[in-house]
Design a protein around this motif. Structure first.
Motif, PDB file in Angstrom:
ATOM      1  N   GLN A   9       0.853  -1.189   0.000  1.00 48.96           N
ATOM      2  CA  GLN A   9       0.000   0.000   0.000  1.00 48.96           C
ATOM      3  C   GLN A   9       0.892   1.244   0.000  1.00 48.96           C
ATOM      4  O   GLN A   9       1.634   1.471   0.955  1.00 48.96           O
ATOM      5  CB  GLN A   9      -0.902  -0.023   1.223  1.00 48.96           C
ATOM      6  CG  GLN A   9      -1.678  -1.307   1.304  1.00 48.96           C
ATOM      7  CD  GLN A   9      -3.062  -1.112   1.810  1.00 48.96           C
ATOM      8  OE1 GLN A   9      -3.495  -0.004   2.046  1.00 48.96           O
ATOM      9  NE2 GLN A   9      -3.761  -2.209   1.967  1.00 48.96           N
ATOM     10  N   TYR A  11       0.543   4.472   0.511  1.00 55.49           N
ATOM     11  CA  TYR A  11       0.476   5.432   1.623  1.00 55.49           C
ATOM     12  C   TYR A  11       1.143   4.869   2.873  1.00 55.49           C
ATOM     13  O   TYR A  11       1.944   5.553   3.514  1.00 55.49           O
ATOM     14  CB  TYR A  11      -0.982   5.801   1.915  1.00 55.49           C
ATOM     15  CG  TYR A  11      -1.115   6.768   3.058  1.00 55.49           C
ATOM     16  CD1 TYR A  11      -0.827   8.115   2.876  1.00 55.49           C
ATOM     17  CD2 TYR A  11      -1.483   6.337   4.330  1.00 55.49           C
ATOM     18  CE1 TYR A  11      -0.921   9.022   3.917  1.00 55.49           C
ATOM     19  CE2 TYR A  11      -1.573   7.223   5.382  1.00 55.49           C
ATOM     20  CZ  TYR A  11      -1.299   8.567   5.172  1.00 55.49           C
ATOM     21  OH  TYR A  11      -1.384   9.459   6.213  1.00 55.49           O
ATOM     22  N   MET A  15       4.517   6.213   4.843  1.00 59.58           N
ATOM     23  CA  MET A  15       4.507   6.572   6.267  1.00 59.58           C
ATOM     24  C   MET A  15       5.570   5.792   7.036  1.00 59.58           C
ATOM     25  O   MET A  15       6.241   6.338   7.914  1.00 59.58           O
ATOM     26  CB  MET A  15       3.121   6.322   6.888  1.00 59.58           C
ATOM     27  CG  MET A  15       2.048   7.263   6.396  1.00 59.58           C
ATOM     28  SD  MET A  15       2.424   8.988   6.760  1.00 59.58           S
ATOM     29  CE  MET A  15       2.907   9.592   5.161  1.00 59.58           C
TER      30      MET A  15
END
Length: 112
Positions: A9, A11, A15
């Protein structure tokens, strides 16, 4: 969620990368860069160790006043500086083990 699903993923991957970069660079600055600057250039670089304290102290003191625990908060704030040091050492040790030595940290042992 397993780590491969998290890494897939964009995102979450970003992060994790940002958090890892920040924690590693901040730990290196805290343990290596600031002392070297203080020794080689000027001792005033040691004031850099106090930069973290206001960022933590202001919201914690505000909440302590709201809860009626200001004295308790003020007594505990110096512990932040010690914990910052300990966490920096553990962070760099983990990065070294994981990325340099290649020994993955797969098991979390609470309290050990």
């Amino acid at each position: 969620m397993r780590w491969r699903e998290v890494i897939a993923q964009p995102y979450l991957r970003a992060m994790i990368a940002i958090g890892l970069w920040d924690a590693t660079v901040a730990s290196l600055a805290y343990l290596v860069v600031l002392p070297l600057l203080a020794l080689t250039i000027h001792p005033l670089f040691l004031l850099g160790y106090l930069v973290d304290l206001p960022a933590i102290a202001i919201p914690v003191i505000a909440k302590g006043v709201q809860r009626g625990e200001l004295a308790r908060v003020l007594v505990s704030l110096p512990c932040f500086l010690l914990m910052r040091l300990v966490n920096a050492v553990f962070m760099l040790k983990a990065v070294w083990a994981e990325f340099v030595v290649g020994r993955p940290l797969l098991v979390y042992e609470k309290g050990h």
